[in-house]
Write an enzyme that holds these catalytic residues in place. Structure first.
Site, PDB file in Angstrom:
ATOM      1  N   LYS A 186       0.838  -1.196   0.000  1.00  0.00           N
ATOM      2  CA  LYS A 186       0.000   0.000   0.000  1.00  0.00           C
ATOM      3  C   LYS A 186       0.878   1.252   0.000  1.00  0.00           C
ATOM      4  O   LYS A 186       0.672   2.181  -0.800  1.00  0.00           O
ATOM      5  CB  LYS A 186      -0.936  -0.008   1.226  1.00  0.00           C
ATOM      6  CG  LYS A 186      -2.023  -1.070   1.134  1.00  0.00           C
ATOM      7  CD  LYS A 186      -2.781  -1.278   2.439  1.00  0.00           C
ATOM      8  CE  LYS A 186      -3.828  -2.395   2.269  1.00  0.00           C
ATOM      9  NZ  LYS A 186      -4.550  -2.719   3.505  1.00  0.00           N
ATOM     10  N   ASP A 222     -10.619   3.887   4.768  1.00  0.00           N
ATOM     11  CA  ASP A 222     -11.204   2.549   4.648  1.00  0.00           C
ATOM     12  C   ASP A 222     -12.726   2.576   4.688  1.00  0.00           C
ATOM     13  O   ASP A 222     -13.369   1.557   4.449  1.00  0.00           O
ATOM     14  CB  ASP A 222     -10.770   1.710   5.868  1.00  0.00           C
ATOM     15  CG  ASP A 222      -9.660   0.737   5.543  1.00  0.00           C
ATOM     16  OD1 ASP A 222      -9.566   0.316   4.383  1.00  0.00           O
ATOM     17  OD2 ASP A 222      -8.899   0.401   6.468  1.00  0.00           O
ATOM     18  N   GLN A 271      -4.373  -1.217   9.794  1.00  0.00           N
ATOM     19  CA  GLN A 271      -4.451  -2.541   9.178  1.00  0.00           C
ATOM     20  C   GLN A 271      -5.122  -3.534  10.125  1.00  0.00           C
ATOM     21  O   GLN A 271      -4.788  -3.617  11.311  1.00  0.00           O
ATOM     22  CB  GLN A 271      -3.033  -3.009   8.805  1.00  0.00           C
ATOM     23  CG  GLN A 271      -2.979  -4.321   8.040  1.00  0.00           C
ATOM     24  CD  GLN A 271      -3.540  -4.245   6.623  1.00  0.00           C
ATOM     25  OE1 GLN A 271      -3.690  -3.163   6.044  1.00  0.00           O
ATOM     26  NE2 GLN A 271      -3.860  -5.379   6.050  1.00  0.00           N
TER      27      GLN A 271
HETATM   28  N1  GUN Z   1      -6.918  -6.137   6.224  1.00  0.00           N
HETATM   29  C1  GUN Z   1      -7.195  -6.781   5.077  1.00  0.00           C
HETATM   30  N2  GUN Z   1      -7.770  -5.961   4.184  1.00  0.00           N
HETATM   31  C2  GUN Z   1      -7.860  -4.750   4.775  1.00  0.00           C
HETATM   32  C3  GUN Z   1      -8.366  -3.484   4.351  1.00  0.00           C
HETATM   33  O1  GUN Z   1      -8.873  -3.295   3.232  1.00  0.00           O
HETATM   34  N3  GUN Z   1      -8.271  -2.476   5.259  1.00  0.00           N
HETATM   35  C4  GUN Z   1      -7.744  -2.679   6.515  1.00  0.00           C
HETATM   36  N4  GUN Z   1      -7.718  -1.647   7.326  1.00  0.00           N
HETATM   37  N5  GUN Z   1      -7.276  -3.830   6.926  1.00  0.00           N
HETATM   38  C5  GUN Z   1      -7.326  -4.861   6.069  1.00  0.00           C
END
Ligand code: GUN
Length: 299
Positions: free
Chosen positions: A66, A133, A110
């Site tokens: 990311k 998110d 995350q």
């Molecule tokens: N863990 C797996 N996918 C995601 C996501 O799209 N956002 C977040 N914050 N954690 C994740």
């Protein structure tokens, strides 16, 4: 003459290729937004901060991807890593500091978080205007009420973008979702409903699962159980979206038994290279969106 199985196999929904096109567009958008607008005095570029707590190896891979993608597209990005034992109060204080840092436009914590942490309380601490998110209850509420300006959770939002890219009709179709998580299943249902699909959400207590999946024109599997969907559960020519990324002895495996399902489905996402890259591209779109909203407020 091409082999017969190529004639019957489903069309691949190439998330990697579509994400790459989205990245190019985002990069250009950032370049034109910033040309002439930044200076040493005013260095504001879109900035994403990813917070990672603990040692989950998969999470480390994801957050690095990311941050790296954000930098490649011309954004600033930072990964903040804290030990597994980090207390709730410390994590909330870190987020509060990011909330008030004007150089930060998107905050992503995350998931999953370590056991001692109350995830809902952490998400509630993120300022809604920096919630890249779309998981804060305010943003979930906006999504529920159909607000088009909201940042929707990245994975389901990326899936809608992928379906639209391939001109797949959603309106009036029966969409069946496996999984009811806040991050994928529930928002996926809302986004498909917004596109006028008829939506069924299945979960661990659902009875006669195969009977329901066999009726799906669009099937989204997001339960994290390797190959739970096989060819017998899929309607001929259905669109099959595999959100699963399961690490097994045989490597990365989706929730869909790709080998068997591809001969029944009309469209199918591969794992890897399907939904995963679309999640990251959507995260980049969401970060840029929050940056633009913040800039509009500052003007
Ligand atoms: N863990 C797996 N996918 C995601 C996501 O799209 N956002 C977040 N914050 N954690 C994740």
């Amino acid at each position: 003459m091409p082999p017969l199985f190529n004639e019957t196999a489903a069309t691949l929904l190439d998330g990697k290729a579509v994400a790459s096109q989205l990245h190019d567009a985002i990069q250009q958008d950032i370049q034109s937004l910033l040309s002439g607008n930044t200076s040493e005095k005013n260095p504001a570029v879109p900035k994403l901060v990813v917070v990672l707590v603990g040692d989950n190896p998969a999470s480390h891979v994801y957050v690095n991807k990311k941050a790296k993608t954000a930098k490649k597209l011309g954004m600033a990005s930072e990964v903040l890593i804290y030990p597994e034992s980090t207390p709730q109060e410390k994590l909330e204080a870190i987020i509060e500091a990011l909330n008030t840092d004007a150089s930060v436009h998107g905050i992503l914590v995350q998931l999953p978080l370590p056991k001692q942490i109350n995830t809902d309380r952490v998400i509630n601490t993120i300022a809604p205007e920096k919630d890249v998110d779309g998981l804060h209850p305010v943003n979930m509420g906006r999504l529920l009420s159909g607000d088009p300006s909201v940042c929707a959770p990245c994975t389901p939002s990326g899936i809608i973008t992928l379906l639209k890219h391939y001109n797949i009709d959603i309106s009036g179709k029966h969409a069946v979702i496996l999984g009811r998580s806040n991050i994928v299943g529930k928002p996926m249902g809302l986004l498909l409903l917004q596109e006028n699909a008829t939506v069924t959400v299945c979960h661990s207590k659902t009875q006669n699962l195969a009977e329901i999946t066999q009726k799906a024109d669009i099937l989204v599997a997001a339960v994290g159980i390797p190959k739970i969907i096989d060819a017998t559960m899929v309607k001929p020519d259905a669109v099959v979206i595999d959100v699963g990324i399961n690490r097994t002895e045989n490597g990365l495996v989706g929730d869909v038994d790709f080998e068997s399902v591809q001969s029944v489905a009309g469209f199918i996402t591969p794992v890897p290279g399907g939904v995963g890259p679309m999640t990251i591209a959507t995260l980049m779109q969401n970060t840029l969106k929050l940056y633009k909203k913040a800039a509009a407020v500052c003007l």
